[in-house]
Design an enzyme around this catalytic site. Sequence first.
Site, PDB file in Angstrom:
ATOM      1  N   GLU A 116      -9.920  -2.277   5.221  1.00 44.50           N
ATOM      2  CA  GLU A 116     -10.498  -1.979   6.530  1.00 44.50           C
ATOM      3  C   GLU A 116     -11.782  -2.785   6.758  1.00 44.50           C
ATOM      4  O   GLU A 116     -12.398  -3.258   5.798  1.00 44.50           O
ATOM      5  CB  GLU A 116     -10.814  -0.471   6.617  1.00 44.50           C
ATOM      6  CG  GLU A 116      -9.601   0.439   6.487  1.00 44.50           C
ATOM      7  CD  GLU A 116      -8.732   0.481   7.743  1.00 44.50           C
ATOM      8  OE1 GLU A 116      -9.023  -0.238   8.717  1.00 44.50           O
ATOM      9  OE2 GLU A 116      -7.740   1.229   7.736  1.00 44.50           O
ATOM     10  N   ASN A 158      -7.757  -3.228  14.264  1.00 43.84           N
ATOM     11  CA  ASN A 158      -9.136  -3.558  13.876  1.00 43.84           C
ATOM     12  C   ASN A 158      -9.183  -4.759  12.931  1.00 43.84           C
ATOM     13  O   ASN A 158     -10.215  -5.028  12.328  1.00 43.84           O
ATOM     14  CB  ASN A 158      -9.794  -2.334  13.225  1.00 43.84           C
ATOM     15  CG  ASN A 158      -9.059  -1.893  11.961  1.00 43.84           C
ATOM     16  OD1 ASN A 158      -8.113  -2.551  11.522  1.00 43.84           O
ATOM     17  ND2 ASN A 158      -9.492  -0.789  11.384  1.00 43.84           N
ATOM     18  N   ASP A 172       0.806  -1.216   0.000  1.00 48.43           N
ATOM     19  CA  ASP A 172       0.000   0.000   0.000  1.00 48.43           C
ATOM     20  C   ASP A 172       0.845   1.274   0.000  1.00 48.43           C
ATOM     21  O   ASP A 172       2.066   1.232   0.218  1.00 48.43           O
ATOM     22  CB  ASP A 172      -0.969   0.009   1.200  1.00 48.43           C
ATOM     23  CG  ASP A 172      -0.338  -0.519   2.481  1.00 48.43           C
ATOM     24  OD1 ASP A 172       0.894  -0.519   2.593  1.00 48.43           O
ATOM     25  OD2 ASP A 172      -1.098  -0.935   3.372  1.00 48.43           O
ATOM     26  N   HIS A 223      -7.348  -5.106  10.162  1.00 49.47           N
ATOM     27  CA  HIS A 223      -7.078  -4.834   8.748  1.00 49.47           C
ATOM     28  C   HIS A 223      -5.769  -5.477   8.295  1.00 49.47           C
ATOM     29  O   HIS A 223      -4.855  -5.691   9.084  1.00 49.47           O
ATOM     30  CB  HIS A 223      -7.143  -3.330   8.428  1.00 49.47           C
ATOM     31  CG  HIS A 223      -5.978  -2.515   8.871  1.00 49.47           C
ATOM     32  ND1 HIS A 223      -6.086  -1.182   9.199  1.00 49.47           N
ATOM     33  CD2 HIS A 223      -4.646  -2.799   9.043  1.00 49.47           C
ATOM     34  CE1 HIS A 223      -4.905  -0.703   9.525  1.00 49.47           C
ATOM     35  NE2 HIS A 223      -4.018  -1.666   9.448  1.00 49.47           N
TER      36      HIS A 223
HETATM   37  C1  F6R Z   1       1.284  -1.470   6.153  1.00 48.66           C
HETATM   38  C2  F6R Z   1       0.030  -2.187   6.244  1.00 48.66           C
HETATM   39  C3  F6R Z   1      -0.776  -2.222   7.511  1.00 48.66           C
HETATM   40  C4  F6R Z   1       0.074  -2.572   8.729  1.00 48.66           C
HETATM   41  C5  F6R Z   1      -0.800  -2.650   9.994  1.00 48.66           C
HETATM   42  C6  F6R Z   1       0.026  -2.955  11.220  1.00 48.66           C
HETATM   43  O1  F6R Z   1       1.841  -1.588   4.871  1.00 48.66           O
HETATM   44  O2  F6R Z   1      -0.375  -2.753   5.285  1.00 48.66           O
HETATM   45  O3  F6R Z   1      -1.812  -3.148   7.356  1.00 48.66           O
HETATM   46  O4  F6R Z   1       0.696  -3.800   8.506  1.00 48.66           O
HETATM   47  O5  F6R Z   1      -1.477  -1.452  10.165  1.00 48.66           O
HETATM   48  O6  F6R Z   1       0.884  -1.880  11.462  1.00 48.66           O
HETATM   49  P1  F6R Z   1       2.026  -1.999  12.579  1.00 48.66           P
HETATM   50  O7  F6R Z   1       2.967  -3.049  12.113  1.00 48.66           O
HETATM   51  O8  F6R Z   1       2.662  -0.629  12.579  1.00 48.66           O
HETATM   52  O9  F6R Z   1       1.343  -2.348  13.849  1.00 48.66           O
END
Ligand code: F6R
Length: 248
Positions: A141, A134, A66, A136
């Site tokens: 989401e 959450n 992303d 995701h």
């Molecule tokens: C980032 C992504 C998000 C993160 C997720 C966890 O490229 O795709 O889904 O993997 O928000 O973020 P952290 O690792 O910072 O807890």
Amino acid sequence: MKVRTFSTKELASVYVAAIVENLIQTHPSPVIGLATGSSPVDLYRHLAHFCHQGLSFAQVTTVNLDEYVGVPAHHPQSYHRFMDDHLFRFIDVPPDQIFIPDGTASDLQAACEQFDEILERHPIDLQILGLGHNGHIGFNEPGLALATGTHVTALSPETIAANARFFASPAEVPTHAITMGVQSILRAKKIILLAFGEDKAEAVQRSISGQISTDVPASILQVHPDVTFVLDKLAAALLGGEAVCTWG
Ligand code: F6R
């Protein structure tokens, strides 16, 4: 679904780094899907170290999950910049084998279609994921359709508020992101999801043991034949028998 639980995230990251190393050593031209965020930072540090020790990434192709919409690649908060700072500048992956969604494209729909074509040309051998609080994965989401390719998605008000501190003015804070869809993630041959810390425990438990539901996007991973959740003991705290302890 496999679960591997380690006493610390450092040990967990070593375990995953060894899996990535093995893929690079045994596959002639592996495609690796990458995530940003805090969860893979130690993994990337180990991979950078392996490269320093002689592991070549010259035949590796990377695709990232992303990128923020409207944030240029050189911006300190862009996911392009994150990948450069944490991995790409330390390894010998050729720049033309690195693919990250283009959040600054004038035609974002076309950019999504181009990214799906890249994924068609480069089927993912191993996808690294983090997990949102959450549930995701990528920026897929809760409540959104699960059968999607690359698409533009609105960031939740909580995400926008949390990001505000990283940008000079409210107008700069991204409100949308371009993300690989769940369908594209599920096409990866192998998926490793990293989740560390007690604040991830509930999302981990709902993803692994809960019903498959759009409310918890990571729960869809239950249908994939080769998924491993790699956890520290804090993130595994709400699991029962699934929390196979591998080390420590
Ligand atoms: C980032 C992504 C998000 C993160 C997720 C966890 O490229 O795709 O889904 O993997 O928000 O973020 P952290 O690792 O910072 O807890």
